[in-house]
Design a protein around this motif. Structure first.
Motif, PDB file in Angstrom:
ATOM      1  N   ASN A 110       0.825  -1.209   0.000  1.00 16.66           N
ATOM      2  CA  ASN A 110       0.000   0.000   0.000  1.00 16.66           C
ATOM      3  C   ASN A 110       0.864   1.267   0.000  1.00 16.66           C
ATOM      4  O   ASN A 110       0.514   2.259  -0.641  1.00 16.66           O
ATOM      5  N   ASN A 111       1.983   1.212   0.719  1.00 15.21           N
ATOM      6  CA  ASN A 111       2.890   2.355   0.764  1.00 15.21           C
ATOM      7  C   ASN A 111       3.475   2.654  -0.623  1.00 15.21           C
ATOM      8  O   ASN A 111       3.516   3.814  -1.066  1.00 15.21           O
ATOM      9  N   LYS A 113       2.194   1.719  -3.462  1.00 16.02           N
ATOM     10  CA  LYS A 113       1.084   2.101  -4.352  1.00 16.02           C
ATOM     11  C   LYS A 113       0.731   3.577  -4.179  1.00 16.02           C
ATOM     12  O   LYS A 113       0.499   4.291  -5.164  1.00 16.02           O
ATOM     13  N   GLU A 114       0.694   4.046  -2.923  1.00 16.71           N
ATOM     14  CA  GLU A 114       0.377   5.449  -2.653  1.00 16.71           C
ATOM     15  C   GLU A 114       1.437   6.395  -3.224  1.00 16.71           C
ATOM     16  O   GLU A 114       1.129   7.517  -3.641  1.00 16.71           O
ATOM     17  N   LYS A 115       2.685   5.926  -3.252  1.00 12.43           N
ATOM     18  CA  LYS A 115       3.769   6.752  -3.792  1.00 12.43           C
ATOM     19  C   LYS A 115       3.814   6.739  -5.323  1.00 12.43           C
ATOM     20  O   LYS A 115       4.667   7.397  -5.930  1.00 12.43           O
ATOM     21  N   GLY A 116       2.928   5.955  -5.941  1.00 13.90           N
ATOM     22  CA  GLY A 116       2.892   5.889  -7.399  1.00 13.90           C
ATOM     23  C   GLY A 116       3.964   5.010  -8.002  1.00 13.90           C
ATOM     24  O   GLY A 116       4.306   5.145  -9.178  1.00 13.90           O
TER      25      GLY A 116
END
Length: 202
Positions: A110-111, A113-116
């Motif tokens: 998730n980390n 993914k959030e950072k793109g």
């Protein structure tokens, strides 16, 4: 004469008891041997390979457990870090990887993914592959994973050193988790650049 008869009776009794005890010992020995032989035969399984019977042996679960530890760790990292520029393939690999790790793996996913991170792979048409160097598992089932990650882009190739660690815990075996293990407390210890090479444009 009476004494002779008594001696013969005692001798006959001794011979009878000896024969009985010997027979009993032979029967017990035969039963033990037969039981062990049957158990040994049950461990032999024949598998058909193109209609050719091949003998395989059943082993205890703990016999190859150390090999399974390394295989489980390796499988997870291959799924988690092998990332081609294909969104469906990435999602499929990561879904499989999540069956092998606890919430620490999901948190890292998730980390990123959030950072793109995954979007940048798709946007740059990067191909990420991983090569395992070694896996060390101690007596407490704490592992350290050493690998090199190769990041190939249309214009460059980068190589990174990757070291992660975590713990292994037994869980029931399933189709999605064939080794019956789950990685706990997983974290990245080192992730640094080793080499960067620009591709030649012709």
């Amino acid at each position: 004469m009476i004494q002779n008869i008594e001696k013969k009776i005692k001798l006959a009794f001794a011979v009878s008891m000896g024969s009985f005890l010997t027979s009993l010992a032979v029967v017990v020995a035969v039963c033990v041997f037969a039981y062990s032989l049957v158990n040994e035969q049950r461990k032999k399984i024949y598998v058909l390979d193109h209609n050719v019977p091949v003998l395989v042996r059943q082993t205890d679960q703990g016999t190859n457990r150390e090999v399974e530890y390394a295989s489980h760790v390796n499988m997870f990292h291959l799924l988690f870090f092998t990332l081609p520029p294909d969104d469906a393939y990435i999602k499929n690999n990561l879904n499989k990887a999540m069956y092998l790790v606890d919430d620490t793996g999901l948190a890292q996913y998730n980390n990123l993914k959030e950072k793109g991170y995954y979007n940048s792979i798709l946007a740059s048409s990067a191909l990420l592959t991983i090569q395992t160097d070694s896996i060390k598992v101690d007596e407490n089932r704490h592992f350290t994973y050493y690998a090199k990650q190769r990041i190939e882009r249309p214009t460059s190739i980068a190589t990174r050193a990757l070291i992660t660690e975590g713990d292994l815990q037994d869980v029931p075996r399933t189709d999605n988790n064939p080794h019956g293990l789950i990685i706990k407390n997983w974290k990245t210890v080192l992730n640094k650049d080793l080499e960067y090479v620009e591709k030649k444009n012709f």
